[in-house]
Design an enzyme around this catalytic site. Structure first.
Site, PDB file in Angstrom:
ATOM      1  N   HIS A  31      12.832   1.797  -1.291  1.00  0.00           N
ATOM      2  CA  HIS A  31      11.402   1.470  -1.258  1.00  0.00           C
ATOM      3  C   HIS A  31      11.115   0.229  -2.093  1.00  0.00           C
ATOM      4  CE1 HIS A  31       9.991   4.914   0.976  1.00  0.00           C
ATOM      5  NE2 HIS A  31      10.661   5.735   0.189  1.00  0.00           N
ATOM      6  N   SER A  32      10.176  -0.585  -1.623  1.00  0.00           N
ATOM      7  CA  SER A  32       9.776  -1.764  -2.384  1.00  0.00           C
ATOM      8  C   SER A  32       9.152  -1.328  -3.704  1.00  0.00           C
ATOM      9  CB  SER A  32       8.776  -2.604  -1.585  1.00  0.00           C
ATOM     10  OG  SER A  32       7.663  -1.822  -1.194  1.00  0.00           O
TER      11      SER A  32
END
Length: 643
Positions: A268-269
Site C-alpha cells: 500500500h502507498s
C-alpha cells in the site's frame, strides 16, 4: 461449461493476472512513500566495519568518510527521500570526533538526498542526490571547507555492485507463462481425445448472493404464473465477466496481503498516490454494487416477500460486520478490540447500497412503459433510463458526498489546520510532528468515536513519516474509519450503475458506449481535481482517506475493466474465464481463509526482513497458487460459502 474456451485460454488468463501485477511498474514515479526528516534525533548507528553489517531487504551499505586532513569534528548525516513529500531532513547517522568513518544501511527503494553537516561549521554542509541499489556497497568522502572552496563531497564510489532486485519478477513471469502453455497443451490434448461430456462442468450453482453469486449474475426477467408459486424464466443472460473481474481482484488481494514479494510497488502507498495493493479493495466494493442491482431485480421479479428481503439484508450485514471484527482481532483483548475494518466497511456499504436500490428499483418493463408514447415511440428520457429514473438515489449520494466535504474541510481539528489531508509527522517540514494530525478530520473523528485503543495503530504512513518513533509506538489512524466509509458507500453505488446498464441495455455496443463514457468522465474528474499530480492537486488520490478522487480513479479503472472482461469473455468468447471465474465464485471463502491462515505453513514460512525479494516472491506466489487450487477444488465439489 468447458474449463477453457480454446487451447489459448490458459495462456491468456495467466497473462492477464501477471500483467495486472506488473502494471504498476509503469506508474512507480507517481507514487508516494518512504522515510526522511530532521526533527527528533533517531538512534544513531554505531560505527562498525562494513563487512559486519547484515543486509536487510531494500537496503544498501553506505559508508561516509571524513577527509584525512582533519577528523576533529562531529559529522552529522541527514537523509531525505524524494518520495517523502515535503519532509524535513532526518538524522540517520553521525561520525564522532577522532573517528574517520561510519557505515550503515540506507534505503534503496527511491532516490535519496544525503546531507553532511560538520559540527564546527553549521553553515557549511554538503549534499547530493543518489538512488542506491539493493545490496550495493557505496562510499563517499566529506571534504571540509578550505580557503579555496566550501564544504563538498566526493563522487559516490560503488565498492560492490548492487543486485537487480526486480529480476525475480521476470523469472516468475517466465515460469508461470511456461506452466500456462504446458497446461493449455495438456487441456487441448485431453479435450481432443476424451468424450465431450467428460470435459464439461456445471456452473449453475448456488453461491454467495450479491457478494458473488453466479445465479444472480444474470440479466433478464421472470414472471410468476397466476395463482401459482412457480416462477417461469423468460430470458436469462449469464454474465461470467463479473466472476472473472472478482477473481482477478481476489488473486491480487491475496498476493499483496502476503506482502507481494516485499516489493514496495506491491504494498500500500504510504499516503498520497496509488500502488497495486490500493486497487483491489475498492474494486471489490464496486463489484458488490454490480451484484446488488442484479440481485434486487431478481428478488423483486420473483415477487419475494419484502419481509424476507429485509431479513436477508439484515442478516448479511450483521454476519459481514461480525466476520470482520473476528478476523482482525486475533490475540486481542476487549480493551483493545479494533472496531473498524475491511469487512465492516463492506457491511456498511452493502446496507446502504442495497437499501436505496430496493426502495427505488425500477423494472425494465416499468421503465419501457414510462418512457414510451402512445404510438410506440420512446421519449428522449429512455436514452438515459439508467440515470433519470434514479434521481432520488443521486440526490442521496450527493448529500453523502457533501457531508464528507463538510466534515473534511470545515471540522476543526485540535492542533491541526482545518481541512488538513496530510499524514502529520515529518510531512510539511515537520510542522505537525505529533500524531494527532494524521488524516486530519478523518483521524480526529475516529479517535473521538472509538478511542485510540480501538483503532488500527500501524497505518502505512508510520514507517515513512514517523521513523523517529521507538519500536512498538503506534500512530492511531484507521484506514477503514467512519469518514472513509461514506465514500465506500458511494463506490458501491457507482458499481450499481454497471448493473443498471446490464439490465436496461441489451446489446454489447450500447453497454460498452456507456461504460466508456463513465470511465472517461470519471478519469477526467480525477485529473482535474488532482491536477494530474500525486501531491499537488486540490484533492489527492489517497487510499487511507478514501478521497473522492480515489473513488473516481478506481471506478474509472473498474468501468474499463468490466467492459474489457465482458467483451473478451461474454461477447467474443476469446477466454473461458478460467481460472479467475471459479476464484471469483468463492471470494468470501478465499478472503476469510487467506486472512486467517496467512501466517501458517504452507502459506508462509519463516522469512524475515533479512530474506531476499526472490525468496519472498516465491513464498507469496506459492501461497496464492494454493488458494487458487482450493477455489478450483471447491468449484469441482460445488461448494460455495454462503451467508
Amino acid at each position: 461449461m468447458p474449463l477453457f474456451a480454446n487451447e489459448r485460454t490458459s495462456f491468456v488468463n495467466w497473462a492477464i493476472v501477471l500483467s495486472a501485477l506488473l502494471a504498476v511498474k509503469a506508474h512507480q514515479y507517481i507514487l508516494v512513500d518512504m522515510s526522511a526528516a530532521t526533527l527528533p534525533q533517531s538512534e544513531i548507528p554505531k560505527t562498525q566495519a562494513s563487512e559486519d553489517i547484515q543486509f536487510k531487504i531494500d537496503t544498501a551499505k553506505f559508508t561516509v568518510i571524513k577527509n584525512a586532513s582533519s577528523v576533529e569534528y562531529v559529522l552529522s548525516i541527514f537523509t531525505n527521500s524524494h518520495h517523502c513529500f515535503e519532509c524535513a531532513d532526518l538524522m540517520t547517522g553521525s561520525i564522532e570526533e577522532k573517528i574517520s568513518n561510519t557505515t550503515y544501511l540506507i534505503d534503496t527503494r527511491w532516490p535519496t538526498q544525503v546531507i553532511l553537516e560538520p559540527s564546527n561549521d553549521k553553515n557549511c554542509s554538503a549534499k547530493f542526490d543518489y538512488h542506491f541499489g539493493e545490496r550495493g556497497d557505496y562510499a563517499v568522502t566529506f571534504i571540509p571547507k578550505s580557503e579555496k572552496q566550501g564544504c563538498s563531497v566526493s563522487k559516490v564510489i560503488v565498492q560492490t555492485k548492487p543486485w537487480n532486485s526486480n529480476l525475480p519478477i521476470l523469472w516468475a513471469v517466465l515460469v508461470l507463462l511456461g506452466l500456462a502453455v504446458l497446461y493449455s497443451i495438456a487441456t487441448f490434448i485431453y479435450k481432443k481425445f476424451m468424450p465431450e461430456s467428460t470435459t464439461a462442468l456445471v456452473t449453475n450453482v448456488s453461491a454467495l448472493q450479491d457478494l458473488g453469486d453466479p445465479s444472480n449474475q444474470s440479466t433478464g426477467e421472470t414472471r410468476a404464473e397466476e395463482n401459482q408459486s412457480i416462477v417461469v424464466p423468460i430470458k436469462r443472460e449469464r454474465i461470467k465477466s463479473i466472476d472473472v473481474f472478482r477473481g482477478l481482484s481476489i488473486v491480487i488481494m491475496i498476493f499483496v496481503n502476503y506482502k507481494g514479494g516485499y516489493y514496495w510497488f506491491f504494498r500500500h502507498s504510504s499516503w498520497h498516490g496509488l500502488t497495486v495493493a490500493d486497487l483491489v479493495f475498492p474494486w471489490f466494493m464496486f463489484i458488490m454494487g454490480i451484484n446488488i442491482t442484479l440481485s434486487v431485480d431478481s428478488l423483486l421479479s420473483k415477487n419475494t416477500p419484502l419481509k424476507d428481503i429485509l431479513l436477508k439484508l439484515l442478516k448479511r450485514t450483521i454476519i459481514l460486520f461480525g466476520l470482520g471484527v473476528f478476523i482482525i482481532n486475533h490475540n486481542s483483548a476487549w480493551s483493545t478490540l479494533r472496531v473498524p475494518g475491511v469487512l465492516q466497511r463492506f457491511a456498511i456499504a452493502y446496507l446502504f447500497a442495497f437499501s436505496i436500490q430496493l426502495v427505488f428499483h425500477k423494472s425494465t418493463t416499468h421503465i419501457n412503459n414510462k418512457y414510451k408514447t402512445e404510438d410506440g415511440q420512446y421519449l428522449w428520457q429512455h436514452t438515459f433510463r439508467d440515470i433519470i429514473p434514479y434521481w432520488p438515489q443521486w440526490l442521496i449520494v450527493a448529500l453523502f458526498q457533501l457531508l464528507w466535504f463538510l466534515l473534511t474541510f470545515l471540522l476543526p481539528v485540535p492542533g491541526c489546520p482545518t481541512g488538513y489531508l496530510g499524514p502529520g509527522g515529518l510531512a510539511n517540514g515537520g510542522k505537525y510532528i505529533n500524531n494527532t494530525c494524521v488524516g486530519g478530520a478523518a483521524g480526529h473523528i475516529d479517535r473521538w468515536l472509538f478511542g485510540e485503543k480501538h483503532m488500527y495503530g500501524h497505518p502505512t504512513c508510520l514507517p515513512i513519516y514517523y521513523p523517529y518513533l521507538e519500536n512498538g509506538q503506534k500512530v492511531p489512524f484507521d484506514p477503514e474509519g467512519v469518514l472513509g466509509s461514506i465514500n465506500g458507500c458511494i463506490i458501491v453505488f457507482l458499481g450499481s450503475q454497471v448493473g443498471k446498464i446490464f439490465l436496461y441495455y441489451k446489446t454489447p455496443k450500447d453497454r460498452c458506449i456507456r461504460w466508456i463514457i463513465w470511465a472517461v468522465g470519471l478519469a477526467t474528474i480525477t485529473l482535474i481535481l488532482t491536477k494530474a499530480s500525486a501531491n499537488h492537486g486540490w484533492i489527492p488520490v489517497n487510499k487511507n482517506l478514501w478521497t473522492p478522487t480515489f473513488l473516481t480513479a478506481l471506478s474509472s479503472m473498474a468501468f474499463f475493466l468490466i467492459m474489457a472482461f465482458y467483451l473478451v469473455v461474454d461477447v467474443w468468447k476469446w477466454l473461458s474465464g478460467s481460472p479467475l471465474d471459479f476464484v471469483g465464485m468463492n471470494s468470501i471463502l478465499l478472503y476469510v481463509g487467506h486472512e486467517t491462515f496467512q501466517s501458517y505453513v504452507p502459506f508462509s514460512w519463516g522469512l524475515t526482513e533479512f530474506s531476499t525479494h526472490g525468496e519472498w516472491l516465491f513464498m507469496n506466489l506459492f501461497g496464492v497458487t494454493l488458494w487458487v487450487l482450493i477455489a478450483y477444488w471447491c468449484f469441482r465439489q460445488k461448494f460455495f460459502l454462503k451467508i
